[in-house]
Design an enzyme around this catalytic site. Structure first.
Site, mmCIF file in Angstrom:
data_model
loop_
_atom_site.group_PDB
_atom_site.id
_atom_site.type_symbol
_atom_site.label_atom_id
_atom_site.label_comp_id
_atom_site.label_asym_id
_atom_site.label_seq_id
_atom_site.Cartn_x
_atom_site.Cartn_y
_atom_site.Cartn_z
ATOM 1 N N GLU A 1 0.887 -1.105 -0.190
ATOM 2 C CA GLU A 1 0.006 0.256 -0.024
ATOM 3 C C GLU A 1 0.763 1.124 -0.098
ATOM 4 O O GLU A 1 0.792 2.342 0.991
ATOM 5 C CB GLU A 1 -1.018 0.065 1.016
ATOM 6 N N GLU B 1 -5.823 -10.727 -1.256
ATOM 7 C CA GLU B 1 -6.819 -10.414 -0.253
ATOM 8 C C GLU B 1 -8.466 -10.275 -0.585
ATOM 9 O O GLU B 1 -8.958 -9.562 -0.129
ATOM 10 C CB GLU B 1 -6.205 -9.095 0.326
HETATM 11 O O1 G3I Z 1 -4.323 -7.761 18.725
HETATM 12 C C1 G3I Z 1 -4.932 -6.817 19.271
HETATM 13 C C2 G3I Z 1 -5.776 -7.331 20.581
HETATM 14 O O2 G3I Z 1 -4.731 -7.579 21.657
HETATM 15 C C3 G3I Z 1 -6.606 -6.243 21.011
HETATM 16 O O3 G3I Z 1 -7.410 -6.985 22.274
HETATM 17 C C4 G3I Z 1 -7.702 -6.349 20.037
HETATM 18 C C5 G3I Z 1 -8.763 -5.152 20.286
HETATM 19 O O4 G3I Z 1 -8.434 -3.974 20.058
HETATM 20 O O5 G3I Z 1 -7.193 -5.513 18.809
HETATM 21 C C6 G3I Z 1 -6.070 -6.621 18.234
HETATM 22 O O6 G3I Z 1 -5.621 -5.990 17.208
HETATM 23 C C7 G3I Z 1 -6.537 -5.994 16.184
HETATM 24 C C8 G3I Z 1 -5.705 -6.837 14.850
HETATM 25 O O7 G3I Z 1 -6.409 -6.899 13.676
HETATM 26 C C9 G3I Z 1 -5.574 -8.551 15.396
HETATM 27 O O8 G3I Z 1 -6.856 -9.008 15.461
HETATM 28 C C10 G3I Z 1 -6.470 -4.546 15.589
HETATM 29 O O9 G3I Z 1 -7.201 -3.849 16.461
HETATM 30 C C11 G3I Z 1 -7.057 -4.467 14.215
HETATM 31 O O10 G3I Z 1 -7.063 -3.256 13.665
HETATM 32 C C12 G3I Z 1 -6.401 -5.471 13.155
HETATM 33 O O11 G3I Z 1 -7.338 -5.465 12.132
HETATM 34 C C13 G3I Z 1 -6.397 -5.903 10.868
HETATM 35 C C14 G3I Z 1 -6.301 -4.831 9.869
HETATM 36 O O12 G3I Z 1 -5.571 -5.462 8.709
HETATM 37 C C15 G3I Z 1 -5.441 -3.841 10.396
HETATM 38 O O13 G3I Z 1 -4.901 -2.875 9.474
HETATM 39 C C16 G3I Z 1 -7.402 -7.129 10.211
HETATM 40 O O14 G3I Z 1 -7.710 -8.210 11.034
HETATM 41 C C17 G3I Z 1 -6.658 -7.292 9.007
HETATM 42 O O15 G3I Z 1 -7.486 -8.325 8.439
HETATM 43 C C18 G3I Z 1 -6.288 -6.408 8.098
HETATM 44 O O16 G3I Z 1 -5.861 -6.731 6.995
HETATM 45 C C19 G3I Z 1 -5.133 -5.777 5.952
HETATM 46 C C20 G3I Z 1 -4.129 -6.237 5.267
HETATM 47 O O17 G3I Z 1 -3.143 -6.404 6.215
HETATM 48 C C21 G3I Z 1 -3.616 -5.217 4.285
HETATM 49 N N1 G3I Z 1 -4.918 -4.831 3.265
HETATM 50 C C22 G3I Z 1 -6.126 -4.530 3.837
HETATM 51 C C23 G3I Z 1 -6.524 -5.548 4.820
HETATM 52 C C24 G3I Z 1 -7.753 -4.964 5.465
HETATM 53 O O18 G3I Z 1 -7.747 -3.838 6.304
#
Ligand code: G3I
Length: 360
Positions: free
Chosen positions: A187, A294
């Site tokens: 990105e 993705e």
């Molecule tokens: O690990 C913490 C946990 O400790 C905490 O309790 C919880 C509650 O806030 O958050 C957890 O972290 C989350 C993480 O996913 C793991 O589940 C983050 O808040 C959350 O923002 C994160 O979201 C991920 C997102 O990327 C972040 O940008 C999504 O799972 C994941 O599917 C998404 O994937 C991205 C690709 O990497 C790049 N392209 C877009 C795609 C979708 O956004």
């Protein structure tokens, strides 16, 4: 959904209904105890040898069918938490040929503080996949999001160059030979095709592209190195033409080792054909290959998944498709049920539509 019968060494069994559970010899006609005991003894070695077969939840593996068409894999995103929950592991094992760590290999997850690494979750995914001959896409070395805070503070060119090289050598070195694709950079473009504002572009300009890809090639020459982005799903869109296409051709002409372009494919209903056409545009660059990395489609009606799969099938340089999760409710955006399995882990109409396309 018809559960299929499989044969192991002349014994037949049906998923979840082992032959061992006496389908032939109805229990009530024999005093269970003595007969059961002798049968258990008789069959024990066979049962322990027989692989446990979980209910696959889908009629056929889209990965196996996609491979039969000459493609490399149909995969999905997952991580330790998902693999240890519900039927995810069984479904991935039965129906998908590749996994991408949804979060565990991101800089913030692996290296939140300088010199400190948290390998647990990433190791779990790599071991789970390797033990089951699943291909792995590494995601991702250099990304402005989910980036460790201490990296964002750097404002010195030499220091940031060293930090990028050390991160790629440390992470890429740990999994050397086990990662088939690496998303080296994720990105980096704005919607108009210009460079996204990040610590990398602020401090190093576009030179971070060469720094990152050279470090990745040097660290693991066997891995295919990808540049990955989203909204690469309309053929004439500036991010596609002025961003990815123009720059990748330029960087390849400068000898920067980019092997593939990843188009993420986070789509809305009706955008499947746009992505299929854009795959051709990305493939028309000098890059060796492209992949859909993705894929998830909100409010899809199966036609979009079929259009994307057909688009990849028809483009020789398109080598693989990865969907971003297994079941709808576990998606990063569950609204509009964007994935191939419902919340009860049943294959949906869009999964079966892909099976139908790949069975032609
Ligand atoms: O690990 C913490 C946990 O400790 C905490 O309790 C919880 C509650 O806030 O958050 C957890 O972290 C989350 C993480 O996913 C793991 O589940 C983050 O808040 C959350 O923002 C994160 O979201 C991920 C997102 O990327 C972040 O940008 C999504 O799972 C994941 O599917 C998404 O994937 C991205 C690709 O990497 C790049 N392209 C877009 C795609 C979708 O956004």
């Amino acid at each position: 959904m018809e559960s299929e019968t499989r044969y192991i060494g002349g014994w037949s069994f049906q998923p979840n209904r082992f032959f061992f559970s006496y389908p032939v010899i109805p229990a009530e006609s024999h005093p269970p105890s003595k007969m059961k005991a002798s049968l258990m003894l008789l069959l024990a070695p066979l049962v322990s040898a027989a692989p446990t077969v979980e209910h696959r939840q889908a009629s056929q593996s889209i990965d196996a069918l996609f491979k039969a068409k000459g493609k490399e894999f149909y995969g999905t995103a997952t991580d330790q938490g998902r693999l240890q929950a519900g039927r995810n592991a069984a479904i991935i094992e039965a129906n998908f040929g590749q996994v991408t760590p949804e979060n565990s290999m991101k800089w913030e997850s692996l290296n939140p503080r300088q010199g400190q690494y948290n390998w647990g979750q990433a190791d779990y995914l790599v071991n789970w996949a390797t033990e089951r001959n699943k291909t792995i896409r590494g995601h991702t070395f250099v990304w402005h999001s989910q980036l460790a805070g201490w990296v964002n503070q750097i404002n010195n060119r030499d220091q940031l160059t060293r930090v990028i090289q050390e991160h790629i050598r440390t992470v890429g070195g740990r999994y050397k030979g086990k990662i088939y694709h690496w998303d080296v950079i994720n990105e980096m473009f704005n919607e108009d095709g210009s460079l996204r504002n990040s610590v990398f572009s602020r401090v190093l300009g576009e030179s971070f592209v060469k720094i990152a890809f050279d470090a990745a090639r040097e660290t693991d020459p066997s891995a295919k190195l990808y540049i990955n982005d989203y909204n690469l799903d309309q053929p004439n869109y500036a991010k596609v033409t002025r961003g990815m296409v123009a720059n990748v051709n330029k960087w390849l002409s400068q000898g920067i080792p980019i092997d593939g372009i990843g188009t993420q494919g986070h789509l809305q209903s009706g955008q499947g054909n746009g992505l299929a056409q854009t795959i051709k545009v990305l493939a028309a660059t000098s890059v060796k290959e492209v992949a859909v990395t993705e894929l998830d489609i909100q409010n899809n009606n199966s036609n979009d998944y079929v259009a994307v799969t057909r688009g990849c099938l028809e483009e020789p340089k398109c080598r693989a498709i990865t969907v971003w999760g297994v079941r709808d409710q576990d998606s990063w955006r569950p609204q509009g049920n964007p994935l191939l399995f419902d919340s009860n882990y049943n294959a949906k109409a869009n999964y079966n539509a892909i099976v139908q396309l790949l069975s032609q």
